[in-house]
Design a protein around this motif. Structure first.
Motif, PDB file in Angstrom:
ATOM      1  N   ASP A 286       0.771  -1.245  -0.077  1.00  0.00           N
ATOM      2  CA  ASP A 286       0.038  -0.206   0.054  1.00  0.00           C
ATOM      3  C   ASP A 286       0.831   1.147  -0.171  1.00  0.00           C
ATOM      4  O   ASP A 286       0.718   2.259  -0.797  1.00  0.00           O
ATOM      5  CB  ASP A 286      -0.946   0.014   1.254  1.00  0.00           C
TER       6      ASP A 286
ATOM      7  N   ARG B 135       1.682   4.336  -3.168  1.00  0.00           N
ATOM      8  CA  ARG B 135       1.566   5.491  -2.927  1.00  0.00           C
ATOM      9  C   ARG B 135       2.844   6.517  -3.139  1.00  0.00           C
ATOM     10  O   ARG B 135       2.982   7.763  -2.665  1.00  0.00           O
ATOM     11  CB  ARG B 135       0.969   5.878  -1.353  1.00  0.00           C
TER      12      ARG B 135
ATOM     13  N   GLU C  14      -4.423  -0.945   4.715  1.00  0.00           N
ATOM     14  CA  GLU C  14      -4.808   0.649   4.314  1.00  0.00           C
ATOM     15  C   GLU C  14      -4.928   1.451   5.490  1.00  0.00           C
ATOM     16  O   GLU C  14      -4.403   2.483   5.432  1.00  0.00           O
ATOM     17  CB  GLU C  14      -6.148   0.372   3.598  1.00  0.00           C
TER      18      GLU C  14
ATOM     19  N   SER D 183      -4.874   5.153  -0.949  1.00  0.00           N
ATOM     20  CA  SER D 183      -4.855   3.673  -1.159  1.00  0.00           C
ATOM     21  C   SER D 183      -5.392   3.474  -2.508  1.00  0.00           C
ATOM     22  O   SER D 183      -6.538   3.904  -2.911  1.00  0.00           O
ATOM     23  CB  SER D 183      -5.618   2.947  -0.312  1.00  0.00           C
TER      24      SER D 183
ATOM     25  N   THR E  95      -5.175  -0.109  -3.138  1.00  0.00           N
ATOM     26  CA  THR E  95      -5.357  -1.503  -3.007  1.00  0.00           C
ATOM     27  C   THR E  95      -6.776  -2.249  -3.276  1.00  0.00           C
ATOM     28  O   THR E  95      -6.937  -3.386  -3.405  1.00  0.00           O
ATOM     29  CB  THR E  95      -4.738  -2.095  -1.689  1.00  0.00           C
TER      30      THR E  95
END
Length: 398
Positions: A20, A24, A352, A368, A370
């Motif tokens: 995660d 980013r 997350e 996030s 994901t």
């Protein structure tokens, strides 16, 4: 060496956090003392929970399970087998408990179906003749090894560094802030980091102690008994309050019978009770009699990473297992974060939430991805299995 975030722990949550953060744009390094999935993740029974198990006791946790169940079916399809599941009411079980379970699942908007015993046995011939009713729920079976490796590969592709056989030896906190971590083994380095994430599961208390902060844990052991599968192809759950031996999980050649819950002092060194094995088989055989005579292929034990304050609130063994996210700035260790508890089904949500907290501390505004971005291997499960071998994953759960 230097990294922005150091994640300690190579189970599902740890690799999920690393992935995660890397997506980013955060510079992240993960260290694991042994092989990936060598702790709680790889020693689960491998169920992707629908939330039905928790629906009547903790509807919020059940709703989170149901949401993550749906997300993982989309983004981790190569890790999941669509088996379906049933909650079984046997002739000596409380019908009121079944009704409460059914109502709670319906309130969540879960796709359910109620079957009488004969209809259930038409679908699942291995089910006991004393099953009175069954509740069909969207449970599934998940491969912990595939899931962890898919996350690790995705994290690596996004720029993260994954280190196995790299045990943490000490954590240095200076002037109220974490500064560096000494890592031995294959890495053998002093790692400077702005944030350190403790995702070590039942070892979280020990890891936190290295930073001189307290994370009181109450780890519990549970046995899984794998037998030659007599034909069970769905997840079978006993529809009663939580107890030993209340789940049967189908795998390709085995049925995994679980489980027990006994507090242990040391997640590395604990008694493995033959009585618990016998009781688990006996109780599971009440749902599927053929498992009693099926040859045992292996027995393995997992340790749940239960956060002690939450367990105190639950007053002993409870059916819900939520997670706790702890920022230790007020404990004199700014930049040190612990995530504990939870379950395999909600690992992505835990990761997350942890990444959100870390990014808030770092001033990173990216969100996030994901829940929408598929994990590697969705179009090539065979290659994913090759990667499992490459990483040397330690996951008897499959």
């Amino acid at each position: 060496m230097r990294t922005t975030v150091l994640v300690i722990g190579g189970g599902a949550t740890g690799v999920g956090v690393a992935r995660d953060l890397a997506l980013r744009g955060v510079d992240v390094t993960l260290v694991e003392r042994g092989a990936l999935a060598a702790g709680t993740t790889g020693r689960s029974h491998g169920v992707l929970h629908s939330g039905a198990r928790y629906a009547d006791a903790d509807p919020d946790d059940a709703a989170a399970c149901l949401a993550e169940n749906r997300i993982l079916r989309d983004v981790a399809s190569a890790c999941i087998r669509e088996t379906g599941g049933y909650f079984l009411e046997l002739d000596d079980d409380d019908p009121a408990y079944f009704e409460a379970k059914r109502a709670a699942c319906a309130d969540l908007g879960m796709a359910i179906e109620t079957l009488d015993g004969d209809t259930l046995r038409d679908r699942v011939p291995e089910a006991s003749p004393v099953v009175e009713r069954a509740l069909a729920v969207p449970d599934a079976v998940i491969s912990p090894s595939r899931l962890v490796v898919a996350n690790a590969v995705a994290a690596r592709e996004a720029g993260a560094t994954i280190n196995t056989s790299a045990p943490v030896e000490s954590i240095h906190v200076v002037d109220g802030r974490v500064r560096r971590v000494e890592v031995g083994g294959a890495l053998d380095a002093s790692v400077a980091a702005d944030v350190v994430v403790n995702a070590t599961g039942p070892w979280a208390e020990r890891c936190a102690a290295l930073a001189d902060v307290s994370v009181p844990m109450r780890p519990t052991r549970g046995v899984m008994v794998a037998v030659e599968n007599p034909g069970v192809d769905v997840v079978l759950n006993r529809c009663r309050p939580p107890a030993d031996g209340d789940i049967v999980v189908p795998h390709p050649d085995e049925a995994v019978l679980g489980t027990t819950s006994v507090v242990v002092d040391d997640p590395d060194d604990f008694e493995r009770s033959g009585t618990e094995v016998t009781r688990t088989v006996r109780e599971c055989a009440a749902m599927a009699p053929a498992v009693a005579d099926a040859p045992t292929t292996r027995t393995y034990w997992g340790v749940r990473p239960l956060y002690a304050p939450d367990e105190d609130d639950r007053n002993g063994r409870a059916i819900s297992r939520d997670f706790a996210l702890l920022d230790h700035a007020d404990d004199g260790a700014a930049g040190f974060v612990t995530v504990v508890g939870g379950k395999l089904t909600t690992y992505r949500k835990m990761a997350e939430a942890t990444a959100d907290l870390v990014c808030e501390r770092l001033g990173v505004s990216a969100t996030s991805e994901t829940a929408e971005r598929p994990l590697p291997g969705s179009d090539d499960p065979t290659h994913l299995d090759e990667l499992v071998a490459e990483f040397g994953v330690d996951a008897p759960a499959g």
